[in-house]
Design an enzyme around this catalytic site. Structure first.
Site, PDB file in Angstrom:
ATOM      1  N   GLY C  38      44.733 -54.652 -23.466  1.00 15.99           N
ATOM      2  CA  GLY C  38      44.010 -55.905 -23.227  1.00 15.99           C
ATOM      3  C   GLY C  38      43.523 -56.082 -21.806  1.00 15.99           C
ATOM      4  N   LYS C  49      46.496 -54.611  -8.994  1.00 15.42           N
ATOM      5  CA  LYS C  49      47.687 -54.235  -8.208  1.00 15.42           C
ATOM      6  C   LYS C  49      47.551 -52.847  -7.592  1.00 15.42           C
ATOM      7  CE  LYS C  49      48.846 -58.148  -9.417  1.00 15.42           C
ATOM      8  NZ  LYS C  49      47.598 -58.831  -9.808  1.00 15.42           N
ATOM      9  N   ALA C 111      38.336 -57.991 -35.676  1.00 10.40           N
ATOM     10  CA  ALA C 111      38.861 -58.662 -36.863  1.00 10.40           C
ATOM     11  C   ALA C 111      38.151 -59.985 -37.097  1.00 10.40           C
ATOM     12  CB  ALA C 111      40.359 -58.919 -36.683  1.00 10.40           C
ATOM     13  N   ALA C 172      39.187 -70.180  -5.144  1.00 14.97           N
ATOM     14  CA  ALA C 172      40.369 -69.744  -4.393  1.00 14.97           C
ATOM     15  C   ALA C 172      41.616 -69.851  -5.267  1.00 14.97           C
ATOM     16  CB  ALA C 172      40.530 -70.568  -3.121  1.00 14.97           C
ATOM     17  N   ILE C 175      43.241 -65.205  -8.786  1.00 18.44           N
ATOM     18  CA  ILE C 175      42.381 -64.018  -8.842  1.00 18.44           C
ATOM     19  C   ILE C 175      41.469 -63.944  -7.620  1.00 18.44           C
ATOM     20  CG2 ILE C 175      40.542 -62.856 -10.159  1.00 18.44           C
ATOM     21  CD1 ILE C 175      41.886 -63.897 -12.726  1.00 18.44           C
ATOM     22  N   GLU C 178      43.510 -62.895  -4.554  1.00 14.80           N
ATOM     23  CA  GLU C 178      43.910 -61.479  -4.579  1.00 14.80           C
ATOM     24  C   GLU C 178      42.728 -60.579  -4.218  1.00 14.80           C
ATOM     25  OE1 GLU C 178      46.198 -60.101  -7.936  1.00 14.80           O
ATOM     26  OE2 GLU C 178      47.707 -61.674  -7.693  1.00 14.80           O
ATOM     27  N   ARG C 259      39.165 -68.679 -16.467  1.00 17.24           N
ATOM     28  CA  ARG C 259      38.969 -67.919 -17.691  1.00 17.24           C
ATOM     29  C   ARG C 259      39.132 -68.849 -18.882  1.00 17.24           C
ATOM     30  NH1 ARG C 259      39.136 -62.473 -17.235  1.00 17.24           N
ATOM     31  NH2 ARG C 259      40.072 -62.181 -19.287  1.00 17.24           N
ATOM     32  N   ASP C 296      46.785 -66.053 -23.784  1.00 18.38           N
ATOM     33  CA  ASP C 296      45.633 -66.752 -23.205  1.00 18.38           C
ATOM     34  C   ASP C 296      44.814 -67.515 -24.235  1.00 18.38           C
ATOM     35  OD1 ASP C 296      46.375 -65.650 -20.794  1.00 18.38           O
ATOM     36  OD2 ASP C 296      44.461 -64.652 -20.399  1.00 18.38           O
ATOM     37  N   HIS C 428      73.618 -57.102   2.744  1.00 17.17           N
ATOM     38  CA  HIS C 428      73.023 -57.161   4.082  1.00 17.17           C
ATOM     39  C   HIS C 428      72.562 -55.769   4.475  1.00 17.17           C
ATOM     40  CE1 HIS C 428      72.370 -58.493   8.195  1.00 17.17           C
ATOM     41  NE2 HIS C 428      72.950 -57.373   8.590  1.00 17.17           N
TER      42      HIS C 428
END
Ligand SMILES: Cc1cc2nc3c(=O)[nH]c(=O)nc-3n(C[C@H](O)[C@H](O)[C@H](O)COP(=O)(O)OP(=O)(O)OC[C@H]3O[C@@H](n4cnc5c(N)ncnc54)[C@H](O)[C@@H]3O)c2cc1C
Ligand SMILES: Cc1cc2nc3c(=O)[nH]c(=O)nc-3n(C[C@H](O)[C@H](O)[C@H](O)COP(=O)(O)OP(=O)(O)OC[C@H]3O[C@@H](n4cnc5c(N)ncnc54)[C@H](O)[C@@H]3O)c2cc1C
Lengths: 63, 456, 456
Positions: C38, C49, C111, C172, C175, C178, C259, C296, C428
């Protein structure tokens, strides 16, 4: 599983919850010894031991 | 009495104890003969991590070609050392600032007990309670030639006057391996000599094996099952391995076979000892009831976060509370490349304790986040007992291991079962989401991998 | 019926649902008209990324001087694009492999529902249950000139044919930011135009402010309160800001204003809608009881991990269980430099809900680990309600934010109070140990910082 009341928020670890459920233990009767008073597995087990002792012996013997 | 609490030693155990005792209302002094911050800030955790980061930048540059980035670099060790000094200075300065902010009197000098309520430094100081946090020092094995020129402890190695061409490191413990990674990345030819048959015996072999191949792929020689007999002038390390005697010529030798408790100035107290450290109970109390000891000096787990945690416990108890240390859940981290981190029980120990266990895994090679960073080796293991699926151990090798281990730390500390992690939404794409996958694997329901048949 | 469950759409929502349904014993098919994985794998999370990592390598090189590493680099965009393709190919191939391993029949094509149990693709297929996971597509604002050459969506921008000299980014949001970070790091002059008066309105201003200065320090122009009126040939972006009209000449325009749900092929079902997405209940069920929708397409939170989580919930319910989605704890991550991540309530929302709250903070400038990596800006905020100190929110800006946020995710999900984190030993030196410090700050007992007076 879901708390129906914010005020009745019982702090218990997930494992303590699982074991309590399996053994029909009411968590609100247990004093937690974990961070911030959270009920741990050990707390539930100790409570259950005492509960068994209560049944076998006289209540005074528990303390 | 001059103070409610006097702390001896200004490392992470001591300065943490001093701050907490002050927060709880005590009048506090801290005695330090050297620099605040102790081994950790001056000669341990911090300087090694500055160098490890420089190493990681260099390795990132070397691997950058796959991203279309062709890079060339030159290394100026003097500048790198200066950066290390600057970071130390800033953090040590920070501890000094905190001492003033929390009204802790800092007494410069070496403390020596005169009796259970009095120490001698420049003059006598008295206190109701003492917390001893005098740390540890490098152990020198009784090997002939150990005092030859060119043979260093980690203290000296951190001075990094130059990058030696060939380094021999004696001991494949955490410190030895971190230096191997650093030297090799900075350009040295590195050989590590370890007496035991395996490296990092506390983690499972699949995880240690990945580190071993990674180090060997980068050209680091690993001599396991190898006993150093002597060091000759050169220096040349002479060791026996499988019956044979081998001679390793090099330009520097780093001795990293362990550290011993630094017990000093307490002779008059006749404290009970355990091994070479001061014996303490769960309340960090020694056998003398107004005297506590924390950190490396107790001869326990030699980690800064353990020292700091024990310092907090001791501070609460020194002001009259009753708080028990819970040392069941302590993460360990190795800042090599790839990083390794673990917490709780490994497979062998878990099987011994629980009999039936389930192990869920996820490899970096199937992680979207790892692939976007060009990191295709790495492994996450979650270990659960089989009855409730309670998480009892976690091991990670790979990028960000030392950060993501904390999900396992919390899970074990808070008695999570695999379900809790599996049902928690983890951000995509992250390395952390692989922890969720490994927990789903424990439950027989992973998504981005084929099921581990043992868990069905 | 041909199948127990047919899933429509092969993104993270769809393929996750298909795998889980199969694991639970269902006979499953998945329909995908395009590439498996997708938006997320092909045009979203993953390719961005890869570029973000390339950006971070370049930024690391630029900052390496402080560690004595003087480096020079050249960038070959074609190679970088090829790396992106390779990562996508590997992950998409992985999803295909999983489909076979889990016996999910993959049906290629678009579909279209014929009735509540039948779809048409190459032929008719019937199933008892359907899970719709058709995702979303770029929203084009009704701005004149939006179809001029040089105006791109994120899909097109990811092709990265070249690094444009000057880029204008409209929006802004996550997306847009980035891409601003990526382009700017690769060498473009970047301007971002945002209609709202502030960037990332869902996080607190102190955190967003740090990102804003970081981006501006790197030379990115931020136009807030600015409304794009039209795009002219050039392209030139014409926008109004505080009453003035400004013209921004550039070489490329990226439209990233949002989107919209990609609702298609379902017309005949007359599904109930909510906004522009398909309406679902807590069980991910639409108003037709054998049809579920996830991700989504429901018009909810547009994140891959939300889609995947909902896919799992829908799969369990589709095979006859009754599992409720718990969407209270969803982490959000922005892969800029510095990274930002948050989960739960911000200060404003927490105050609104609980009245009395406590905020514990810790800055990277006091973190040993951050300093060893040369990262001195960054901030961690833990937000708790004041009665039980229950953790209700966490925000981080700084290195590794997207990983360490998961400690907050677990804490909120499992109803931790600040005590639980404060009393857990953190390794640590790590960034994660600062989370513990921030929780100690909530309790009025921090160690490596002066106390926040409000929490006393
Ligand atoms: C190379 C190296 C790397 C390491 N890396 C890590 C790591 O990454 N993570 C980790 O957790 N741990 C690491 N450690 C271990 C860590 O440094 C120690 O566990 C930690 O410093 C112990 O803290 P402490 O407070 O007990 O003692 P120390 O930090 O050793 O502090 C003791 C202090 O007491 C002072 N002192 C001693 N005697 C007296 C006296 N009589 N009077 C006055 N002052 C006195 C000393 O000068 C010293 O400053 C590393 C150690 C080394 C050597
Ligand atoms: C540039 C960008 C960066 C992003 N970065 C992140 C990030 O870092 N983290 C994050 O969590 N989210 C990120 N997202 C959002 C994330 O990609 C989406 O939330 C996620 O992909 C939604 O998953 P989904 O399964 O609902 O839909 P999609 O991934 O959109 O998949 C839907 C699939 O259905 C197919 N389809 C549609 N209709 C039909 C039909 N009728 N028949 C057959 N097939 C059909 C489509 O071809 C598509 O493959 C990003 C998005 C973009 C655009």
């Amino acid at each position: 599983e879901e708390e129906n009341n914010q005020e009745k928020f019982v702090k218990a670890t997930p494992l303590a919850r699982k074991i309590a459920k399996e053994n029909n233990v009411d968590l609100s009767l247990i004093a937690g010894t974990g961070p911030g008073g959270r009920i741990t597995e050990e707390d539930v087990r100790k409570y259950m031991e005492n509960r068994i002792n209560v049944k076998k012996e006289s209540p005074a013997a528990v303390e | 009495m001059d103070y409610n609490v006097i702390v001896i030693g200004g490392g992470p155990g001591g300065y943490t104890a001093a701050i907490r005792a002050s927060e709880l209302g005590a009048r506090v002094a801290l005695v330090e003969e050297n620099s605040l911050g102790g081994t950790c800030l001056n000669r341990g955790c911090i300087p090694t991590k500055v160098y490890a980061h420089a190493a990681s930048i260099i390795n990132e540059i070397k691997k950058a070609g796959q991203f279309g980035i062709a890079a060339q670099y030159t290394l100026d060790v003097n500048k790198l050392r200066a950066k290390k000094e600057k970071v130390i200075e800033r953090l040590v300065g920070g501890v000094g600032y905190l001492m003033r902010a929390y009204d802790v009197d800092v007494i410069k000098g070496k403390a020596k007990f005169l009796d259970r309520n009095t120490i001698q430094v420049d003059r006598k100081y008295t206190a109701e309670k003492f917390i001893i946090a005098t740390g540890s020092k490098t152990l020198f094995p009784p090997v002939p030639g150990i005092d030859l020129p060119g043979v260093m402890t980690s203290d000296r190695a951190l001075e990094l006057e130059r990058v030696p061409e060939r380094v021999a490191i004696i001991g494949a413990g955490i410190i030895g391996l971190e230096f191997a990674n650093i030297y090799s990345s900075l350009g040295s030819q590195v050989a590590v000599i370890e007496m035991l048959p395996e490296m990092l015996p506390m983690v499972d072999r699949d995880i240690a094996g990945i580190l071993q191949s990674a180090l060997e792929d980068r050209g680091i020689e690993l001599h396991l099952n190898s006993r150093v007999e002597k060091i000759e002038e050169g220096p040349i390390v002479v060791f026996t391995k499988g019956g044979n005697t081998e001679r390793l010529e090099c330009d520097a030798v780093l001795v990293a076979v362990g550290r011993v408790a630094n017990v000093n100035g307490v002779e008059v107290l006749k404290l009970q000892m355990e091994g070479k450290g001061i014996k303490v109970d769960d309340f960090m109390r020694t056998n003398i009831d107004n005297i506590y000891a924390v950190g490396d000096v107790t001869g326990g787990i030699q980690l800064a976060h353990v020292a700091a945690y024990q310092g907090i416990i001791a501070a609460h108890n020194a002001v009259g509370e009753k708080r028990k240390a819970d040392m069941k859940v302590v993460p360990s981290c190795v800042y090599t490349e790839p990083e390794i981190a673990w917490v709780g029980l490994n497979e062998t120990l878990a099987r011994k304790k629980y009999g039936d266990i389930k192990v869920g895994t996820f490899t970096y090679s199937a992680s979207g986040r790892a692939l976007t960073m060009g990191e295709d080796y790495g492994l996450i293991k979650m270990i659960a007992e089989a009855k409730y699926n309670q998480i009892v151990g976690m091991e990670v090798i790979g990028r960000d291991a030392t950060e993501i281990i904390h999900e396992g730390v919390l899970a074990i500390k808070e008695e999570f079962t695999a379900e809790e992690i599996a049902e928690t939404i983890h951000a995509h794409p992250t390395i952390s989401e692989c922890i969720k996958e490994a927990c789903e694997d424990i439950l027989g329901l992973p998504i981005n991998k084929v099921r581990t048949s043992n868990n069905l």
